[in-house]
Design an enzyme around this catalytic site. Structure first.
Site, PDB file in Angstrom:
ATOM      1  N   SER A   1      26.902  33.860  42.577  1.00 37.33           N
ATOM      2  CA  SER A   1      27.493  34.176  43.872  1.00 37.33           C
ATOM      3  C   SER A   1      28.895  34.699  43.593  1.00 37.33           C
ATOM      4  O   SER A   1      29.695  34.007  42.979  1.00 37.33           O
ATOM      5  CB  SER A   1      27.572  32.933  44.751  1.00 37.33           C
ATOM      6  OG  SER A   1      28.398  33.199  45.854  1.00 37.33           O
ATOM      7  N   ARG A   2      29.180  35.913  44.055  1.00 34.42           N
ATOM      8  CA  ARG A   2      30.504  36.490  43.761  1.00 34.42           C
ATOM      9  C   ARG A   2      31.562  35.984  44.722  1.00 34.42           C
ATOM     10  O   ARG A   2      32.714  36.380  44.634  1.00 34.42           O
ATOM     11  CB  ARG A   2      30.421  38.021  43.782  1.00 34.42           C
ATOM     12  CG  ARG A   2      29.498  38.540  42.704  1.00 34.42           C
ATOM     13  CD  ARG A   2      29.652  40.024  42.444  1.00 34.42           C
ATOM     14  NE  ARG A   2      28.607  40.426  41.509  1.00 34.42           N
ATOM     15  CZ  ARG A   2      27.568  41.182  41.815  1.00 34.42           C
ATOM     16  NH1 ARG A   2      27.426  41.617  43.043  1.00 34.42           N
ATOM     17  NH2 ARG A   2      26.676  41.506  40.918  1.00 34.42           N
TER      18      ARG A   2
END
Length: 517
Positions: free
Chosen positions: A376-377
């Site tokens: 997840s950025r």
């Protein structure tokens, strides 16, 4: 007999003519030159706009896609057999649009907003164009509010925030739709009085089914109804039996409904299941419209097809109401090839991906999330502080376990440290397994993961880990309910609460062993 003077005649005629209203209507019309395969070429619509809806005979609607020198290329939203060469085509002077409003909740509609669930007509509040320019950076704010999926593996290691775009990718039959449906079911808690009391705002969901079997869509709707999730969900259905143009516009229709909630200060979650089928439908249209084919016969603008859709997901700034639109695009891979054309396109557009692996699925690890390449950025900023504190080295522990497990297969003698890493990893993998349609509230996840990462599972046989977790949560519920209440309300884990959790775990550990004996 009285004689009528000429000036009186003219005044009578003038009086009658003044009440006369011309009933002639002016239409901008064209003629069908050629029709077939869901495409019509039309001559004469010189003022027509791109993406404008046009009206064919037999109530068939079409949308203008190609504007050429001598003709216009239209895609048809109905049977092309109902139209023949020489038919008249009328302009509607409105762009392709979708009805929006709270009346759409709980309904199954097609991409034109027409209900397909046999529950009667829908009274529409208003229509919004399906293609809208995504808002600029100034209108947005950072993604920092968590969107809980109820899946422990996701909420702990791949946290998703409201306004994020998280790709769900994997081969067919690896549980991609299951992850998305669980996320929808878990939003039920956001609509509860309890959530309102803790300041959590409700999330409205839109599920867009593209190119699937009708029976699959019906099963999804039945599951959502069974879990009481249809009350806050709209299903936009464009199954494989519908024409390619409807499959092409379906995701944009879903995004439009999501934007309606977002623009009114609410929160929405849109699931596009799946975009690889939309790309195939678009390729079909592009080739029939004689647009030049590029790589793998996809048209040159296939990247723009998905980027302009996913860019519409955002968290608005407070001046615009602070609403959010979160997107879960789904992409199906062939033989786990994430480096293919469409998967790499969508990976580069999104803010992270959840990768589901067939080998894990077949080995009974469900959800079959490969922690190594899932990311997840947005990261920890979309997590509650309590979860951030307990997760710690969870992702690293699992990654090390996966690496060592490959070597352990060779059966060579392993040192104590390696054995401990493998034992811990096995128990963590078991702990993160979860049944379908059974989302877990975040405060319960925190306690379970705390037990896993702090070594309370070391003496528990791997086969008993799920039973341990179930009984532990029941025990905490009965004897230490303030733990769950405090995590739910404060969303943090202070030293005092940590000590209480440790005390509860130690106390339960003694009792669990006794029942085991």
């Amino acid at each position: 007999m009285a004689v009528v003077r000429p000036d009186e005649v003219s005044s009578i005629l003038r009086k009658q003519l003044s009440g006369f209203v011309s009933e002639a209507e002016v239409y901008d019309v064209g003629t069908v030159l050629q029709v077939g395969d869901g495409i019509a070429r039309v001559y004469g619509l010189s003022n027509v706009m791109a993406s404008e809806l046009v009206e064919f005979p037999n109530d068939v609607m079409g949308m203008v896609l190609n504007l050429e020198e001598d003709s216009v290329g239209c895609v048809l939203f109905g049977e092309s057999t109902l139209i023949k060469e020489g038919d008249t085509v009328k302009r509607t002077k409105r762009l392709a649009s979708f009805p929006v409003g709270d009346n759409m909740l709980g309904r199954v509609v097609n991409p034109l907003g027409i209900p397909v669930d046999a529950k009667g007509a829908i009274e529409h509040e208003k229509f919004m164009p399906i293609e809208r320019k995504a808002l600029g950076v100034i209108a947005r704010q950072p993604v920092k509010e968590p969107l809980q999926t109820g899946i422990a593996a996701v909420d702990a290691m791949i946290p998703i925030g409201r306004g994020q775009r998280e790709l769900i990718i994997g081969d067919r039959q690896t549980g991609k739709t299951a992850v998305a449906i669980d996320a929808i079911i878990n939003q039920k808690y956001t609509h509860s009085e309890e959530a309102k009391a803790t300041g959590i705002e409700p999330v409205y969901c839109v599920y867009v089914a593209i190119g699937q079997k009708d029976s699959t869509v019906a099963q999804v709707v039945a599951k959502l109804e069974q879990h009481g999730a249809m009350e806050y969900t709209t299903v936009v259905s464009a199954p494989a039996s519908t024409p390619a143009p409807l499959q092409y516009i379906a995701p944009y229709a879903g995004a439009t409904l999501g934007e309606h909630f977002r623009d009114n200060g609410k929160h929405a979650l849109v699931i596009y299941d799946d975009l690889s089928k939309q790309a195939v439908a678009y390729r079909e249209l592009a080739l029939l419209l004689r647009r030049p084919p590029g790589r793998e016969a996809y048209p040159g603008d296939v990247f723009y097809l998905h980027s302009r859709l996913l860019e519409r997901a955002s968290k608005l700034n407070d001046e615009l109401g602070g609403g959010s639109l979160t997107a879960f695009p789904i992409i199906e891979t062939q033989q786990g090839d994430v480096s293919a054309y469409i998967p790499t396109n969508v990976i580069s557009i999104t803010d992270g991906q959840i990768y589901l692996e067939p080998n894990l699925f077949n080995a009974g690890v469900r959800p079959a999330i490969n922690v190594g390449i899932s990311v997840s950025r947005v990261g920890g900023s979309a997590q509650i502080k309590a979860m951030r504190k307990v997760v710690g080295s969870l992702k690293l522990d699992l990654a090390q376990y996966r690496e060592l497990a490959a070597f352990a297969k060779f059966g060579s003698d392993l040192d104590k440290v390696t054995q401990r890493t493998l034992a811990k990893g096995e128990r963590l993998v078991e702990l993160l397994k979860q049944g379908q349609y059974a989302p877990v509230p975040v405060e319960r996840q925190v306690v379970s993961i705390f037990a896993g990462t702090q070594g309370y599972l070391e003496d528990i046989p791997v086969g008993d880990v799920k039973r341990y977790e179930k009984e532990l949560l029941e025990f905490v519920d009965l004897n230490y309910p303030n733990i769950f209440n405090e995590i739910r309300e404060t969303k943090t884990l202070d030293d005092e609460l940590v000590e209480t959790i440790k005390k509860a775990l130690t106390e339960f550990g003694g009792k669990f062993k006794k029942t085991e004996e």
